[in-house]
Design a protein around this motif. Sequence first.
Motif, PDB file in Angstrom:
ATOM      1  N   LYS A   1     -91.434  59.701  32.546  1.00 15.23           N
ATOM      2  CA  LYS A   1     -90.793  60.691  31.651  1.00 15.23           C
ATOM      3  C   LYS A   1     -89.411  60.666  32.338  1.00 15.23           C
ATOM      4  O   LYS A   1     -88.528  60.736  31.491  1.00 15.23           O
ATOM      5  CB  LYS A   1     -91.317  62.095  31.825  1.00 15.23           C
ATOM      6  CG  LYS A   1     -92.591  62.182  31.136  1.00 15.23           C
ATOM      7  CD  LYS A   1     -92.255  61.958  29.615  1.00 15.23           C
ATOM      8  CE  LYS A   1     -93.471  62.290  28.746  1.00 15.23           C
ATOM      9  NZ  LYS A   1     -93.323  62.125  27.206  1.00 15.23           N
ATOM     10  N   LEU A   2     -88.941  60.508  33.595  1.00 20.09           N
ATOM     11  CA  LEU A   2     -87.824  60.629  34.169  1.00 20.09           C
ATOM     12  C   LEU A   2     -87.256  59.236  34.018  1.00 20.09           C
ATOM     13  O   LEU A   2     -85.905  59.267  33.907  1.00 20.09           O
ATOM     14  CB  LEU A   2     -87.892  60.979  35.489  1.00 20.09           C
ATOM     15  CG  LEU A   2     -88.312  62.418  35.919  1.00 20.09           C
ATOM     16  CD1 LEU A   2     -88.606  62.581  37.226  1.00 20.09           C
ATOM     17  CD2 LEU A   2     -87.013  63.364  35.419  1.00 20.09           C
TER      18      LEU A   2
ATOM     19  N   GLN B   1     -87.281  68.260  31.218  1.00 19.22           N
ATOM     20  CA  GLN B   1     -86.586  67.251  30.841  1.00 19.22           C
ATOM     21  C   GLN B   1     -85.137  67.659  31.743  1.00 19.22           C
ATOM     22  O   GLN B   1     -84.091  67.519  31.114  1.00 19.22           O
ATOM     23  CB  GLN B   1     -86.170  67.299  29.318  1.00 19.22           C
ATOM     24  CG  GLN B   1     -87.352  66.985  28.662  1.00 19.22           C
ATOM     25  CD  GLN B   1     -87.197  67.093  27.196  1.00 19.22           C
ATOM     26  OE1 GLN B   1     -86.153  67.469  26.736  1.00 19.22           O
ATOM     27  NE2 GLN B   1     -88.320  66.974  26.252  1.00 19.22           N
TER      28      GLN B   1
ATOM     29  N   TRP C   1     -93.416  66.844  38.415  1.00 25.06           N
ATOM     30  CA  TRP C   1     -93.962  67.125  37.319  1.00 25.06           C
ATOM     31  C   TRP C   1     -93.031  68.078  36.443  1.00 25.06           C
ATOM     32  O   TRP C   1     -92.753  68.169  35.215  1.00 25.06           O
ATOM     33  CB  TRP C   1     -95.273  67.785  37.458  1.00 25.06           C
ATOM     34  CG  TRP C   1     -96.117  68.101  36.253  1.00 25.06           C
ATOM     35  CD1 TRP C   1     -96.800  67.305  35.216  1.00 25.06           C
ATOM     36  CD2 TRP C   1     -95.949  69.504  35.608  1.00 25.06           C
ATOM     37  NE1 TRP C   1     -97.284  68.309  34.155  1.00 25.06           N
ATOM     38  CE2 TRP C   1     -96.676  69.577  34.324  1.00 25.06           C
ATOM     39  CE3 TRP C   1     -95.255  70.801  36.037  1.00 25.06           C
ATOM     40  CZ2 TRP C   1     -96.836  70.694  33.562  1.00 25.06           C
ATOM     41  CZ3 TRP C   1     -95.499  71.974  35.358  1.00 25.06           C
ATOM     42  CH2 TRP C   1     -96.338  71.652  34.025  1.00 25.06           C
TER      43      TRP C   1
ATOM     44  N   TRP D   1     -96.819  60.456  35.835  1.00 21.05           N
ATOM     45  CA  TRP D   1     -96.284  60.719  34.553  1.00 21.05           C
ATOM     46  C   TRP D   1     -95.031  61.179  34.574  1.00 21.05           C
ATOM     47  O   TRP D   1     -94.201  60.920  33.618  1.00 21.05           O
ATOM     48  CB  TRP D   1     -97.450  61.813  34.112  1.00 21.05           C
ATOM     49  CG  TRP D   1     -96.812  62.414  32.718  1.00 21.05           C
ATOM     50  CD1 TRP D   1     -97.234  61.977  31.663  1.00 21.05           C
ATOM     51  CD2 TRP D   1     -96.093  63.395  32.568  1.00 21.05           C
ATOM     52  NE1 TRP D   1     -96.781  62.947  30.495  1.00 21.05           N
ATOM     53  CE2 TRP D   1     -96.084  63.840  31.120  1.00 21.05           C
ATOM     54  CE3 TRP D   1     -95.190  64.627  33.461  1.00 21.05           C
ATOM     55  CZ2 TRP D   1     -95.153  64.541  30.539  1.00 21.05           C
ATOM     56  CZ3 TRP D   1     -94.701  65.687  32.803  1.00 21.05           C
ATOM     57  CH2 TRP D   1     -94.447  65.463  31.488  1.00 21.05           C
ATOM     58  N   ALA D   2     -94.715  61.777  35.812  1.00 21.65           N
ATOM     59  CA  ALA D   2     -93.293  62.236  35.725  1.00 21.65           C
ATOM     60  C   ALA D   2     -92.231  61.183  35.894  1.00 21.65           C
ATOM     61  O   ALA D   2     -91.172  61.184  35.260  1.00 21.65           O
ATOM     62  CB  ALA D   2     -93.227  63.128  37.032  1.00 21.65           C
TER      63      ALA D   2
ATOM     64  N   ALA E   1     -89.925  66.714  35.073  1.00 19.60           N
ATOM     65  CA  ALA E   1     -90.157  65.850  33.969  1.00 19.60           C
ATOM     66  C   ALA E   1     -90.442  66.833  32.640  1.00 19.60           C
ATOM     67  O   ALA E   1     -89.825  66.551  31.452  1.00 19.60           O
ATOM     68  CB  ALA E   1     -91.325  64.990  33.961  1.00 19.60           C
ATOM     69  N   VAL E   2     -91.273  67.984  32.963  1.00 19.63           N
ATOM     70  CA  VAL E   2     -91.662  68.919  31.791  1.00 19.63           C
ATOM     71  C   VAL E   2     -90.287  69.361  31.336  1.00 19.63           C
ATOM     72  O   VAL E   2     -90.049  69.777  30.250  1.00 19.63           O
ATOM     73  CB  VAL E   2     -92.549  69.920  32.169  1.00 19.63           C
ATOM     74  CG1 VAL E   2     -92.818  70.948  31.174  1.00 19.63           C
ATOM     75  CG2 VAL E   2     -93.840  69.026  32.244  1.00 19.63           C
TER      76      VAL E   2
END
Length: 119
Positions: A87-88, A51, A45, A83-84, A48-49
């Motif tokens: 995003k990744l 970036q 997480w 979610w991660a 991903a947050v």
Amino acid sequence: HISNALWALGKLGFYPGDDWLEGALQASLLKLPAFTPQGLALMLWALAVLQARPPLPLLVPILQVAQERAPSFCPQDAANVLWALAKLQPAYAAYPFESPALSPNDDVSQQQQQQQQQQ
């Protein structure tokens, strides 16, 4: 503890720099067997947050352990990991992956192609 530090950085929105991040991930590889499902979820997480785009040799082992432990994830851990990954994934889409933790499921891809052809 590494996952907690990464989580805190993610909550603060503070990117510690590539060198620090790579060092933390390198250290985490040595301790992966001791990571809890929550620790794995928090680490992914946070990446991903923030970036973050860690080198694949550091990311793939973490994803493989997360994949192995997925059956023991609570709903929150599962949601954070999914979610991660969403995003990744775009950052690594250009790479040819051999890891089942990152490569698309061939069966699903084939089914989708067949459905598109039928339409």
